[in-house]
Design a protein around this motif. Sequence first.
Motif, PDB file in Angstrom:
ATOM      1  N   ILE A 180       0.853  -1.183   0.000  1.00 28.54           N
ATOM      2  CA  ILE A 180       0.000   0.000   0.000  1.00 28.54           C
ATOM      3  C   ILE A 180       0.894   1.241   0.000  1.00 28.54           C
ATOM      4  O   ILE A 180       1.837   1.330   0.786  1.00 28.54           O
ATOM      5  N   TYR A 181       0.577   2.197  -0.879  1.00 27.45           N
ATOM      6  CA  TYR A 181       1.391   3.400  -1.002  1.00 27.45           C
ATOM      7  C   TYR A 181       0.505   4.640  -0.986  1.00 27.45           C
ATOM      8  O   TYR A 181      -0.565   4.663  -1.602  1.00 27.45           O
ATOM      9  N   LYS A 186      -3.126   0.109  -3.425  1.00 22.76           N
ATOM     10  CA  LYS A 186      -2.316  -1.106  -3.499  1.00 22.76           C
ATOM     11  C   LYS A 186      -1.729  -1.199  -4.895  1.00 22.76           C
ATOM     12  O   LYS A 186      -2.453  -1.152  -5.894  1.00 22.76           O
ATOM     13  N   HIS A 187      -0.412  -1.369  -4.968  1.00 22.00           N
ATOM     14  CA  HIS A 187       0.284  -1.316  -6.256  1.00 22.00           C
ATOM     15  C   HIS A 187       1.443  -2.309  -6.185  1.00 22.00           C
ATOM     16  O   HIS A 187       2.301  -2.200  -5.323  1.00 22.00           O
ATOM     17  N   PHE A 188       1.477  -3.301  -7.089  1.00 26.08           N
ATOM     18  CA  PHE A 188       2.525  -4.312  -6.980  1.00 26.08           C
ATOM     19  C   PHE A 188       2.763  -4.987  -8.333  1.00 26.08           C
ATOM     20  O   PHE A 188       1.911  -4.958  -9.227  1.00 26.08           O
ATOM     21  N   GLU A 189       3.937  -5.600  -8.455  1.00 22.71           N
ATOM     22  CA  GLU A 189       4.275  -6.402  -9.623  1.00 22.71           C
ATOM     23  C   GLU A 189       4.012  -7.863  -9.308  1.00 22.71           C
ATOM     24  O   GLU A 189       4.212  -8.318  -8.184  1.00 22.71           O
ATOM     25  N   GLU A 190       3.584  -8.619 -10.331  1.00 26.28           N
ATOM     26  CA  GLU A 190       3.299 -10.033 -10.111  1.00 26.28           C
ATOM     27  C   GLU A 190       3.479 -10.782 -11.426  1.00 26.28           C
ATOM     28  O   GLU A 190       2.990 -10.359 -12.469  1.00 26.28           O
ATOM     29  N   GLY A 191       4.201 -11.901 -11.377  1.00 23.78           N
ATOM     30  CA  GLY A 191       4.392 -12.700 -12.580  1.00 23.78           C
ATOM     31  C   GLY A 191       5.843 -12.725 -13.009  1.00 23.78           C
ATOM     32  O   GLY A 191       6.734 -12.206 -12.336  1.00 23.78           O
ATOM     33  N   ALA A 195       7.446  -8.338 -15.377  1.00 23.84           N
ATOM     34  CA  ALA A 195       6.188  -8.613 -14.699  1.00 23.84           C
ATOM     35  C   ALA A 195       5.172  -7.504 -14.940  1.00 23.84           C
ATOM     36  O   ALA A 195       5.516  -6.321 -14.921  1.00 23.84           O
ATOM     37  N   PRO A 196       3.919  -7.876 -15.167  1.00 19.85           N
ATOM     38  CA  PRO A 196       2.877  -6.850 -15.236  1.00 19.85           C
ATOM     39  C   PRO A 196       2.660  -6.220 -13.865  1.00 19.85           C
ATOM     40  O   PRO A 196       2.967  -6.826 -12.829  1.00 19.85           O
ATOM     41  N   VAL A 197       2.134  -5.016 -13.863  1.00 22.13           N
ATOM     42  CA  VAL A 197       1.882  -4.293 -12.614  1.00 22.13           C
ATOM     43  C   VAL A 197       0.381  -4.254 -12.362  1.00 22.13           C
ATOM     44  O   VAL A 197      -0.407  -4.016 -13.268  1.00 22.13           O
ATOM     45  N   HIS A 198       0.005  -4.504 -11.111  1.00 15.48           N
ATOM     46  CA  HIS A 198      -1.396  -4.490 -10.706  1.00 15.48           C
ATOM     47  C   HIS A 198      -1.653  -3.271  -9.830  1.00 15.48           C
ATOM     48  O   HIS A 198      -0.831  -2.911  -8.989  1.00 15.48           O
ATOM     49  N   ALA A 199      -2.792  -2.636 -10.033  1.00 19.84           N
ATOM     50  CA  ALA A 199      -3.255  -1.571  -9.150  1.00 19.84           C
ATOM     51  C   ALA A 199      -4.600  -2.022  -8.595  1.00 19.84           C
ATOM     52  O   ALA A 199      -5.563  -2.168  -9.337  1.00 19.84           O
ATOM     53  N   ARG A 200      -4.642  -2.260  -7.315  1.00 17.25           N
ATOM     54  CA  ARG A 200      -5.838  -2.817  -6.699  1.00 17.25           C
ATOM     55  C   ARG A 200      -6.550  -1.762  -5.839  1.00 17.25           C
ATOM     56  O   ARG A 200      -6.529  -0.590  -6.156  1.00 17.25           O
ATOM     57  N   GLU A 201      -7.079  -2.174  -4.719  1.00 22.46           N
ATOM     58  CA  GLU A 201      -8.034  -1.355  -4.002  1.00 22.46           C
ATOM     59  C   GLU A 201      -7.458  -0.013  -3.540  1.00 22.46           C
ATOM     60  O   GLU A 201      -6.263   0.128  -3.264  1.00 22.46           O
ATOM     61  N   LYS A 255     -10.964  -2.418  -6.786  1.00 25.01           N
ATOM     62  CA  LYS A 255     -10.786  -2.369  -8.237  1.00 25.01           C
ATOM     63  C   LYS A 255      -9.692  -3.358  -8.603  1.00 25.01           C
ATOM     64  O   LYS A 255      -8.952  -3.828  -7.735  1.00 25.01           O
ATOM     65  N   ASP A 256      -9.585  -3.658  -9.882  1.00 24.66           N
ATOM     66  CA  ASP A 256      -8.593  -4.635 -10.334  1.00 24.66           C
ATOM     67  C   ASP A 256      -8.065  -4.177 -11.686  1.00 24.66           C
ATOM     68  O   ASP A 256      -8.702  -4.367 -12.712  1.00 24.66           O
ATOM     69  N   GLN A 257      -6.902  -3.545 -11.679  1.00 30.38           N
ATOM     70  CA  GLN A 257      -6.291  -3.030 -12.895  1.00 30.38           C
ATOM     71  C   GLN A 257      -4.943  -3.705 -13.112  1.00 30.38           C
ATOM     72  O   GLN A 257      -4.207  -3.968 -12.160  1.00 30.38           O
ATOM     73  N   VAL A 258      -4.608  -3.950 -14.371  1.00 30.64           N
ATOM     74  CA  VAL A 258      -3.328  -4.568 -14.695  1.00 30.64           C
ATOM     75  C   VAL A 258      -2.823  -3.987 -15.999  1.00 30.64           C
ATOM     76  O   VAL A 258      -3.612  -3.666 -16.904  1.00 30.64           O
ATOM     77  N   ALA A 259      -1.521  -3.824 -16.099  1.00 30.08           N
ATOM     78  CA  ALA A 259      -0.907  -3.275 -17.309  1.00 30.08           C
ATOM     79  C   ALA A 259       0.528  -3.756 -17.386  1.00 30.08           C
ATOM     80  O   ALA A 259       1.141  -4.108 -16.368  1.00 30.08           O
ATOM     81  N   PRO A 260       1.112  -3.789 -18.592  1.00 30.38           N
ATOM     82  CA  PRO A 260       2.544  -4.069 -18.694  1.00 30.38           C
ATOM     83  C   PRO A 260       3.322  -3.056 -17.865  1.00 30.38           C
ATOM     84  O   PRO A 260       2.893  -1.901 -17.716  1.00 30.38           O
ATOM     85  N   GLY A 261       4.440  -3.477 -17.330  1.00 29.97           N
ATOM     86  CA  GLY A 261       5.213  -2.598 -16.462  1.00 29.97           C
ATOM     87  C   GLY A 261       5.519  -1.254 -17.084  1.00 29.97           C
ATOM     88  O   GLY A 261       5.505  -0.228 -16.404  1.00 29.97           O
ATOM     89  N   VAL A 262       5.756  -1.219 -18.389  1.00 24.77           N
ATOM     90  CA  VAL A 262       6.145   0.020 -19.050  1.00 24.77           C
ATOM     91  C   VAL A 262       5.009   1.037 -19.063  1.00 24.77           C
ATOM     92  O   VAL A 262       5.244   2.235 -19.155  1.00 24.77           O
TER      93      VAL A 262
END
Length: 483
Positions: free
Chosen positions: A327-328, A346-351, A355-361, A381-388
């Motif tokens: 959490i940031y 909530k913001h993290f890399e996974e995979g 790794a793609p980056v997820h932005a959650r609640e 919420k559930d967002q995902v995008a390539p790291g770039v």
Amino acid sequence: MLRRALVLGLLGWSLTGGVLPTTAQKVKSVPFSYLPEPGPDRYDMRVPRKSLPLADGSGFVILAHQSAGGYAVERYDTELKQLWSTTVPVAPGETLEAFGRSAQQAWVVLHHQDEGNQNLTVVPVNLQSGQKGAAKTVVSVAARERRPGLAISPDGSRLLAFRYLTREQQIKSITATLLDQNLGPLEEKTYDFREFSEFFSPGVHVANDGTQYVTLISDGMRKLTVRRYPTGPAPEVKVMGVPVGGVYGGRAVTIRDAKFKVLGDGSLYAAALCADDKTGEYYSLKVVKYDFGGGDMKFADEVRFGPEYLAELSKASGTAVKRLDDIYLDDILQTDEKQLVVLAEKHFEEGETPAPVHARELHVFGYNEFGAPKWHNIVAKDQVAPGVDAYTGIGFRAAVFGNTLQLLTLENLNKKSDLYLRRLNVQTGVVSPPERLKLNVADDQQLAYVKDFTVWLGEKTIVGVSRPNKKSKALQLNKIVVK
């Protein structure tokens, strides 16, 4: 303290109750030229906002990266008519440092570095005519020194250029030059840190009246300190510090993330997420108002991230959560009635790498005008995008109008990829269901939404840049009126 978890299944909602969510209408779209930042700069959050509303309400100004060799500063009216476009070349060795505006000028700040030196140069652009003024180098240091910086006041009327003086990588002092909106020097000051024996990273801020603040996290990541430097030959530097970490119940708690913000009325707030120093488990949120006029600090009661909070998070996310992490802090906002809102994500890399980056609640915390915690809410919420593209395409944008906090996100809900708007009542913490803005944003893991350009022109008018579908390769500048 009033606590409310996510309200996503409401059949009807409004700030007064009993009204179904409003509808949005896309009023106009025009072509928009944009080139993603090159190389490491694409990951850089140094300039996260590249659209700024004008103070008189006549439109907005944009900084668009349009070619490998430069940017364009563009002014639009409220109907998306481009009034002028001015190119700001970027030479080899130069990168974008800052972007801002006053009532008369837009500021483009470039960092230049070569083998011998580095400097910050401000390029002013007249908001009425689009004419560039003479570029001015406001600070210059040796290439081996720490990167210099520049702070812009909330209304853009003051700029503060500063450099660091170090010894063996330890910061010993900062020298700063205060500039007016014509880039004329007003005064110089030196901030002395020779009494500090530990490593620390100060933040430098400037208020609309030129008052300067240096913010510090010190004492082994346990203390939030602010030094105030008024304009003029002030005889004494005012210092206020408060420990927000320590040992509680045998647990050593330190600051994991902190944010300081000078607001438009000159007030200064700090928020800190604290965590167990050994396990990294989040412990609490603490908020401080530094009241230099009154000579004291207002320290809000902490919000604990204990079992009760984790139960709320589990209910909101639909997944059993045993600990809070990743959490940031993102922003600190204030209403006209001086109620405060603190936003974290909530913001993290996974995979696998890359790794793609997820932005959650979103974790949203409300405080009344006296600084007391009033409510908190968890917006799933559930967002995902390539790291770039993680820092430009996902996440959220927020704005406050009256007692309403508006939250804008790019999501795929019910198989509809679009921008979604939620409204949160700042007095109660109740949030509306997500409202689709009907832009039909492409969902193909390519560049589809550039969050940097999202801006509110008023409570019911939002401007943003997106790509409408998978077949289209072109971005559009959109104006959406929410009815």
